[in-house]
Every structure is written in structure tokens, then in C-alpha cells.
Write a protein that holds these residues in place. Sequence first.
Motif, PDB file in Angstrom:
ATOM      1  N   ASP A  65       0.942  -1.225   0.071  1.00  0.00           N
ATOM      2  CA  ASP A  65       0.228   0.184  -0.027  1.00  0.00           C
ATOM      3  C   ASP A  65       0.890   1.249  -0.207  1.00  0.00           C
ATOM      4  N   HIS A  66       0.869   2.087  -1.051  1.00  0.00           N
ATOM      5  CA  HIS A  66       1.800   3.263  -1.161  1.00  0.00           C
ATOM      6  C   HIS A  66       1.744   4.215  -0.100  1.00  0.00           C
ATOM      7  N   LEU A  67       0.468   4.251   0.351  1.00  0.00           N
ATOM      8  CA  LEU A  67       0.198   5.151   1.704  1.00  0.00           C
ATOM      9  C   LEU A  67       0.863   4.707   3.006  1.00  0.00           C
ATOM     10  N   ARG A  68       1.027   3.377   3.147  1.00  0.00           N
ATOM     11  CA  ARG A  68       1.464   2.845   4.340  1.00  0.00           C
ATOM     12  C   ARG A  68       2.878   2.467   4.297  1.00  0.00           C
ATOM     13  N   HIS A  69       3.416   1.954   3.081  1.00  0.00           N
ATOM     14  CA  HIS A  69       4.530   1.343   2.975  1.00  0.00           C
ATOM     15  C   HIS A  69       5.493   2.071   2.251  1.00  0.00           C
ATOM     16  N   TYR A  70       6.554   2.327   2.816  1.00  0.00           N
ATOM     17  CA  TYR A  70       7.373   3.227   1.966  1.00  0.00           C
ATOM     18  C   TYR A  70       8.882   3.274   2.397  1.00  0.00           C
ATOM     19  N   VAL A  71       9.733   4.035   1.889  1.00  0.00           N
ATOM     20  CA  VAL A  71      11.271   4.355   2.384  1.00  0.00           C
ATOM     21  C   VAL A  71      11.119   5.468   3.278  1.00  0.00           C
TER      22      VAL A  71
END
Length: 229
Positions: A65-71
Amino acid sequence: MELLPQALTGNSYPGRGVLWCRTVDGSALGAYFLTGRSAASQARTLHLTSDGELIVAPSQPGEHDHLRHYVAARQVGAQVVFGNGEQVSTVADRLVSGQAPLLALDGLDYEPDPPIFTPRLTVIAEGEGSGRAWFGAARHSVGDRAATNRLTLHVSDLAPGEGVLMTTYRTNEDGIATGAPFTEVTSTARNRTDLLDELWSALPPGLRIAAAVFAPGELSGADLRQKTR
């Protein structure tokens, strides 16, 4: 200025946050933390990869999920870039290409998550003891205007015990709202370990997920704290 613990304990849901602080021993340090209310938000971890990046990832294998998982943090030479979303990688890439911090932070937008439209918070911090940092915040207007408000703040010459904090959310009489543009804080933390302890203990116990404290140029040596599951 407000004490760091009071700034956080007085906010029942700070969401995600970035901090740039000089501890009593003179160390200039960055910090990033996560809190969450939903089960999906709680099901996350913060860890260092073999490439030296600080990653927010699902605690169980699952769909990205690009809003919850990221660098959440990446080292670029003696600098470190950290923040609450995928824009961290964008800003880091811009620095690598030679852009100055102010340009690297330009053109970012808030998260597409109505109705709150979470701000995107990003910090570029210099290493080698300079104590300089650039904060960028991409925020939605308090009205109906869709265009992004972009705030850039240059911080330098922090005295021991001084810091600057940004959080995505704050609690008011109407419930959850986007956080204040920035808050100047003071800390009694003597060193990196103390700062992580102070930060972690001030987060809402039922909502805290993870926190990290690190020095620019030394991200691989970040101190991490995770919620026990």
C-alpha cells in the motif's frame, strides 16, 4: 518553547512525525515515528534494509500500500532524507541528481486520502555536525481549494536541547485535524538513547507502532523501537 514530551502527550493522535533535535551532548539527530488507529496501520514494522534504507513495511507478507509502506529514510552522502511517505525516495533522487535542498523539496503534494488529506512531511538534514536541516510540508488548504500549500523551513544553529517537530495530525475539539505547520520544542535528552526513550514514552501507548533515531551520514546505525506484538 514546549517540552517535547508535552507536545506529544498533549496530542492524543499525532499520526506520523518527524523531529530534528540537538541533544544535550551536542549531537544533531533526526527522528521518525509511526502511530496508527486502524488494524492495517498497526500491522507495520520499521526496519533497516541491507542497502541502508529505513523502510516502513507490512508486519505480515501482503499487498503493498503506497500510503502505508514506503522508504522512511535514505542516506545521500553526508545527508539523510526522512519523512512519512514515498516522497522521501523522490527527494533523495533529486539530491543525488544535484538539486539543492529547496528545489528537491519543491513540487510535492499532500496524500490523496480525503477527507483529511494527510500532509506529506520531509526533512533533509546535513551531517558532519552542522545541525542544518530543511523541512518540507505539502498541505491541503483548510478550505476547499485543491492546490497544495507548500511550506519550507530552514533550521540551523540549534542549541543543545532544542528541536523542531512536525506531525501529520493533531487532536482538537472537532476531532482529528492536520497537524500544526511546525512546533519548536525543547528536550532534556542527553544523547541518542535518551531521545528515543523520551520520544517513545510520549507516544500514545495504544497507538504507537515504531520509532527511530539516527544521525545524518550514519543511518545504518539507527536506534529502533517497535511495539511488542
